[in-house]
Design an enzyme around this catalytic site. Sequence first.
Site, PDB file in Angstrom:
ATOM      1  N   LYS A   1       0.816  -1.212   0.000  1.00 47.16           N
ATOM      2  CA  LYS A   1       0.000   0.000   0.000  1.00 47.16           C
ATOM      3  C   LYS A   1       0.855   1.270   0.000  1.00 47.16           C
ATOM      4  O   LYS A   1       0.415   2.317  -0.456  1.00 47.16           O
ATOM      5  CB  LYS A   1      -0.902   0.037   1.230  1.00 47.16           C
ATOM      6  N   ASP A   2       2.073   1.160   0.537  1.00 54.76           N
ATOM      7  CA  ASP A   2       2.946   2.337   0.589  1.00 54.76           C
ATOM      8  C   ASP A   2       3.250   2.902  -0.799  1.00 54.76           C
ATOM      9  O   ASP A   2       3.431   4.108  -0.942  1.00 54.76           O
ATOM     10  CB  ASP A   2       4.280   1.992   1.265  1.00 54.76           C
TER      11      ASP A   2
END
Length: 493
Positions: free
Chosen positions: A112-113
């Site tokens: 997700k980063d």
Amino acid sequence: MNNSLVSTRNSKEKVSIYQAIKQGLASDGGLFVDPNLTNKQVNLKTTVKLDYKPLAKLILKTLMPDFDHRALQESIEAAYHNSFDTHDITPLKKLHHFYLLELFHGPTSAFKDVGLQLLPQLMRRIIKPKQKIMVLTATSGDTGTAALQGFKNVPQIGINVFYPHNGVSPIQYRQMATTIGKNTRVAGIVGNFDDAQTNVKRIFDNQNYRKSLAKKNIMLSSANSINIGRLYPQVVYYFAAYNQLVQQKEIKLGDQINFTVPTGNFGDILAGYYAKQLGLPIKKLIIASNANSVLSQFFKHGIYNRKLPFKKTYAPSMDIQVSSNFERLLYYESQKNTAEVKDLMHQLVQDGHYQVSSTLLKHIKKDFAAGFTNNDQILESIQQVFHDSQMVIDPHTAAGYHVMREYQQRDPDTPMVLLSTASPYKFSDAVAKALLRQEFTSPIKATQAILRATGAPIPKNLSRLWKLPQRDADIISKDKMLNYINHNLERIF
Ligand SMILES: *Cc1c(COP(=O)(O)O)cnc(C)c1O
């Protein structure tokens, strides 16, 4: 404008890329899509030479030609300059039978980063001087932390995260509770992820509420992969994977490859489909689910049924019944038939299921295959990969591994990349259970035991985690979310 986006449910609602990123969800409840996506192309001979950041710039410029180039360049620099612990951002490793694309080198150790380091940077550069944005995010665990990390203390923007109370791992909880900003608030919902996501969408759909906020110059937005500004950055690593295969002389430029993607909300794998539209030679995208096998069932009969029994698994970030981004795929695979998409989505809400035409199913099956993995198979896969390659993988990646190996029996010769979506230390309980056949009383003990047994390095952010100050989440019932947001609007702005 030439490059405006439309809703998946209505091609007459046209907005600019700025509006789409700020707004998150279309006002009719649909998702923003680019009708011209299928006409966009990049030149592989150019992309193959590029490092991650220039590659990101080229791909994102192609996807968002109207986005101010300088602002885009600055955003990419800010997002990827030093928040990842490797220069490659998403390194590729050769293992037994396949390649592993590691997407967990960012500040919260999950893929997700990649999207959520960039989205806030894009948003802060397009927000108007007196405008305020409240970001609402439903999370099955990893999005919450990554979004908090990305939006923490960004001026003019606040963020509210909603996660399923008792539905996230102890480490995921701890990560959210320790990512504290002046503008961040976190609440556990009594319910599961789909309850949180459905209610967030309902708040987005509430036109009266939006109007009352607009009077105060406040917009609602989303940090979920329904936001196109989070989805687009994920297209980049499919190209980055391909580049590394060419550079490492594993394939020749132009060769076709397959990807297997551990899937929940369908954002990660949809980015692969977008990469294919841009010209990346992808033969098949293989959807890997855990025991929540809604998508696998869909591939059998063309029936999407959200009412299958909900199961808690070792891969909690994929404990999802309604894969939001599947709606974008339906839009493209139905040849942009917004009336059909609208009808199907309506049926899903009314009846809990829908059935697509055999033509639509056939189109989808040309690009995708699907499978699922039960809990025992997740543990076996973690053991198997460690046995074969001395690599420790996380339970989500393990769910992908099992489905990938099944698929490779059908197509053993096409090079296969498995997306590794999280650090194994994020889910140390399940990993310790698999590798050491032992259950630990705390995630700290499990982490230390894995380290001793395998020597796999612990990401810095996770080893620091237990020393950081914590602000406990609020626990609220799912029908109190709107009150909660209002309360936070006053506290934050
Ligand atoms: C979010 C997540 C997934 C699922 O990704 P989607 O984009 O929701 O399909 C898989 N693995 C991990 C570790 C995640 O955090």
